[in-house]
Design an enzyme around this catalytic site. Structure first.
Site, PDB file in Angstrom:
ATOM      1  N   ASN A  48       0.835  -1.211   0.000  1.00 37.74           N
ATOM      2  CA  ASN A  48       0.000   0.000   0.000  1.00 37.74           C
ATOM      3  C   ASN A  48       0.866   1.255   0.000  1.00 37.74           C
ATOM      4  OD1 ASN A  48      -2.310  -1.546   0.123  1.00 37.74           O
ATOM      5  ND2 ASN A  48      -2.708  -1.178   2.295  1.00 37.74           N
ATOM      6  N   ARG A 381     -10.167  -4.316 -14.054  1.00 36.78           N
ATOM      7  CA  ARG A 381      -8.983  -5.081 -13.654  1.00 36.78           C
ATOM      8  C   ARG A 381      -9.265  -6.564 -13.872  1.00 36.78           C
ATOM      9  NH1 ARG A 381      -5.699  -1.521 -10.752  1.00 36.78           N
ATOM     10  NH2 ARG A 381      -6.791   0.097  -9.579  1.00 36.78           N
ATOM     11  N   ARG A 411      -4.850   1.760 -12.800  1.00 38.40           N
ATOM     12  CA  ARG A 411      -3.528   1.954 -12.202  1.00 38.40           C
ATOM     13  C   ARG A 411      -2.882   0.644 -11.752  1.00 38.40           C
ATOM     14  NH1 ARG A 411      -1.439   7.246 -11.518  1.00 38.40           N
ATOM     15  NH2 ARG A 411      -3.365   7.858 -10.508  1.00 38.40           N
ATOM     16  N   HIS A 441     -15.005   3.274 -14.856  1.00 37.82           N
ATOM     17  CA  HIS A 441     -14.787   2.532 -13.614  1.00 37.82           C
ATOM     18  C   HIS A 441     -15.993   1.666 -13.246  1.00 37.82           C
ATOM     19  CE1 HIS A 441     -14.196   2.342  -9.082  1.00 37.82           C
ATOM     20  NE2 HIS A 441     -13.043   1.890  -9.536  1.00 37.82           N
ATOM     21  N   TYR A 474     -11.807  -9.813  -1.854  1.00 39.91           N
ATOM     22  CA  TYR A 474     -12.550  -8.558  -1.798  1.00 39.91           C
ATOM     23  C   TYR A 474     -14.028  -8.871  -1.576  1.00 39.91           C
ATOM     24  CZ  TYR A 474      -8.688  -5.860  -3.989  1.00 39.91           C
ATOM     25  OH  TYR A 474      -7.505  -5.247  -4.279  1.00 39.91           O
ATOM     26  N   ARG A 570     -13.993   2.244   4.608  1.00 36.80           N
ATOM     27  CA  ARG A 570     -12.786   1.434   4.798  1.00 36.80           C
ATOM     28  C   ARG A 570     -11.516   2.290   4.833  1.00 36.80           C
ATOM     29  NH1 ARG A 570     -11.561  -1.186  -0.122  1.00 36.80           N
ATOM     30  NH2 ARG A 570      -9.811   0.231  -0.382  1.00 36.80           N
ATOM     31  N   HIS A 598     -15.016  -3.860   0.157  1.00 37.52           N
ATOM     32  CA  HIS A 598     -14.947  -3.150  -1.123  1.00 37.52           C
ATOM     33  C   HIS A 598     -16.274  -2.631  -1.669  1.00 37.52           C
ATOM     34  CE1 HIS A 598     -13.753  -2.784  -5.505  1.00 37.52           C
ATOM     35  NE2 HIS A 598     -12.772  -2.151  -4.902  1.00 37.52           N
TER      36      HIS A 598
END
Length: 692
Positions: A48, A381, A411, A441, A474, A570, A598
């Protein structure tokens, strides 16, 4: 609002994120967390932090380097002030992480697991280590003699290096200086943790860095030196993609080149072993051009601790989380036709408590069904080995019209997405590369099926990525629906991808960038008016991040009007709860546990006729104004009840929930209620539903 007021009204975004990463570190420190999982949380914490420096720190550094204050953008702090605050916080966290790591290693020894260094290698271990070095490590090593190089080599982003210092003997005739230096790049294609042969009940590992240290004499045996030492260093570089405007190149080529250029981005963080001698450190910093605006972090003996995410299991199930078997969705059989079932009823999947296989099965069925004509899907992703991508290719081979909106600028996943984009394109899948100036997204799929004399649409909409790997760790909601009001509007979103100068209108979906902000404002305003009129009101949100100041102001207004607001956030939370006259009716908790929380979920009480949405959008400026996002209404009463139940379970957590408060101290929520660990309780909830 003036900067001073801003500072008292909102938490700073970057410092709030660091507090979130501090919660990850708490999981590594928590002795109730299984021992090997504690090591893996150290890895998550470190990974992270690497991404934070590549993106957020780099952005602030750009502002500072441009000579701009950035106070309004950065929540009342100047860029220079914030860089220093970040560095000091990170140094504090790194110090804590090293202490935790030392504690874990001591506990591992009690479990007969020994992570040895180069000074602890025994005679019986030496043959294996030397053979491993010669056969596996040595061929992969890149060793650069830097002492007398005119130009210092460019160090790779986030690669770990051993900085080697040789104090030459009087017999040396090669070098002109007493001290000579080399860099050894730690190879990424060799396992970081080398498992040695067990001895009785004892298990031994050596970290690759120490194995290399053990073999330094083998590497440098052509030189004559009195002493040799090696200390680790690492550079983190600015990861912003600078995309060239050459019209002759495809978008895939531009993104691919930009990703490769990341390796030469400006350095933003330099981490070094704090035991390195000053002379070597000064030599390296001078050669690398490290300056005062870079974050210089004294660290431990080992960097790239993100590799602890892959710490070997060693067959010790007792030192890891118990693996749960994902549950089936009641009434939805993977053996039969999903489309036929979905045609009459909506179904909700909550991964990883329930099986992500339903998403893959939906696409595989659509690929084979001769009555399916069209598949449209958004991809953000993909997994490294993606059944989603293979299902779409299979559909194209079966003559379906397959359209994939793939986000090449997701990213740190650009390379995987480029690989699959090229593969799908070569197999006849139609690719759309987003909308100019907007990231796509949202997570949605629409299938069209010819049924008798009409076309009927089926869809799934999710809060998370269509990624088999992350779906195991997730938590995310996915709605399967054939509600024609919803799927017709989903189809409009796909039309917008292709003809984006036309802004569509929606009666059911809330779609960014055109509608989300004002739609949420309106929903909040309704709760305020209902409360004033004495009607039932309340706002409950579950988000990854809350950083948009204007949205926070609306929530403050709701609080001042007496509306109860419950937030489960979160990560970043710039809202300050519990402040009299501003936010006294707002409570915020954050849950960090076995799985990564998530889902994005919005629940508005609406005088007893709840309005509920699952969404891909956090309350951040980028999600509201600069991305294509979808918030999907929940109309099915059973699913509404299920979502309310799971929210309530999370809200009841008093084991892994932390209170977000004005102290920013990550205090665990403690009360006298029955202990509720929400992730474990949620799994039990779904088991009970299945049995019922």
């Amino acid at each position: 609002m003036t900067p001073s007021n801003t500072e008292n009204t909102y938490f700073n975004r970057e410092l709030s994120w660091l507090q979130f990463n501090g919660r990850v570190l708490q999981e590594a420190e928590d002795i109730s967390t299984p021992l090997i999982e504690r090591l893996r949380f150290i890895g998550i914490f470190s990974n992270n932090l690497d991404e934070f420096f590549k993106v957020r720190y780099a952005t602030i550094k750009r502002i500072a380097d441009a000579g701009k204050g950035g106070r309004s953008f950065l929540g009342g702090k100047s860029a220079a002030e914030l860089l220093e605050m970040i560095t000091q916080t990170v140094i504090k966290h790194q110090k804590t992480s090293l202490r935790i790591l030392d504690d874990i290693r001591k506990e591992l020894r009690k479990e007969n697991i020994f992570i040895i260094d180069e000074t602890e290698v025994t005679e019986s271990q030496k043959p294996f280590i030397m053979d491993y070095f010669v056969s596996k490590v040595s061929p992969a090593l890149v060793t650069i003699m830097i002492g007398e190089l005119e130009k210092f080599p460019s160090l790779k982003d986030s690669a770990a290096y051993l900085a080697v210092k040789m104090v030459m003997s009087k017999d040396d005739t090669i070098f002109n200086t007493k001290n000579n230096y080399a860099l050894i790049e730690i190879p990424k294609n060799v396992e970081r943790f080398v498992v040695l042969n067990p001895e009785g009940d004892k298990q031994f590992l050596i970290i690759l860095d120490d194995l290399i240290r053990y073999c330094l004499h083998y590497i440098f045996n052509i030189f004559k030196y009195d002493s040799i030492s090696a200390h680790m260093i690492k550079i983190t570089r600015d990861a912003e993609l600078d995309i060239e405007s050459d019209l002759s190149k495809s978008f895939i080529d531009k993104i691919s080149k930009s990703v490769k250029n990341r390796s030469t981005g400006d350095p933003v963080r330099f981490v070094y072993d704090k035991k390195i001698d000053k002379e070597t450190l000064q030599f390296l910093m001078q050669k690398m051009g490290i300056d005062a605006t870079d974050s210089i972090i004294p660290g431990g003996r080992y960097h790239n601790r993100r590799d602890y995410m892959g710490f070997p299991s060693l067959g010790r199930k007792d030192l890891q989380y118990e693996k749960i078997a994902p549950l089936p969705i009641p009434g939805l059989n993977l053996q039969g036709s999903l489309l036929d079932k979905i045609s009459s009823k909506d179904y909700l999947l909550y991964a990883p408590y329930q099986s992500f296989s339903y998403v893959v099965k939906f696409l595989r069925e659509a690929a084979l069904d001769p009555t399916v004509t069209t598949i449209k899907i958004t991809i953000y992703r993909l997994a490294e080995v993606s059944h989603i991508a293979s299902s779409l290719i299979n559909a194209a081979k079966n003559g379906k019209e397959v359209t994939v909106q793939i986000e090449l600028q997701a990213r740190f996943d650009e390379q995987a997405n480029i690989y699959y984009a090229e593969q799908m394109q070569s197999e006849g899948v139609k690719l759309i590369f987003g909308v100019t100036g907007l990231k796509v997204h949202c997570k949605a799929c629409v299938v069209e099926r010819q049924e008798k004399d009409k076309v009927r649409r089926y869809a799934f909409i999710s809060t998370g990525n269509f990624n088999e790997s992350t779906a195991r760790i997730y938590t995310d909601y996915t709605l399967f629906t054939a509600n024609q009001k919803i799927v017709k509007e989903l189809n409009k979103v796909f039309d917008f991808f292709e003809v984006n100068y036309k802004v569509k209108k929606y009666n059911h979906l809330i779609v960014s960038p055109h509608y989300t902000r004002n739609a949420i404002y309106s929903l909040i305003e309704t709760e305020i008016l209902n409360n004033i009129k004495g009607k039932k009101s309340g706002i409950r949100l579950k988000l990854n991040s809350l950083s948009d100041y204007k949205m926070i102001d609306r929530l403050y207004a709701a609080s001042r009007a007496g509306v109860k607001v419950q937030l489960i956030i979160r990560g970043i939370c710039c809202l300050i709860p519990g402040v009299k006259g501003m936010s006294e009716n707002i409570e915020v908790i954050s849950i960090v546990d076995k799985f990564l929380e998530h889902p994005r979920l919005y629940i508005f009480e609406n005088d007893g006729n709840q309005k509920m949405y699952i969404s891909s959008a956090d309350f951040m400026g980028r999600n509201l104004d600069n991305r294509v996002e979808i918030s999907c209404p929940i109309y099915d009463d059973e699913i509404k009840q299920e979502i309310n139940d799971t929210f309530n379970i999370c809200w009841s957590d008093n084991v892994k929930a932390r209170m977000i408060n004005d102290k920013q101290d990550n205090a665990y929520r403690k009360n006298d209620n029955i202990k509720v660990r929400s992730q474990f309780a949620t799994y039990e909830y779904y088991k009970n539903k299945l049995e019922a």
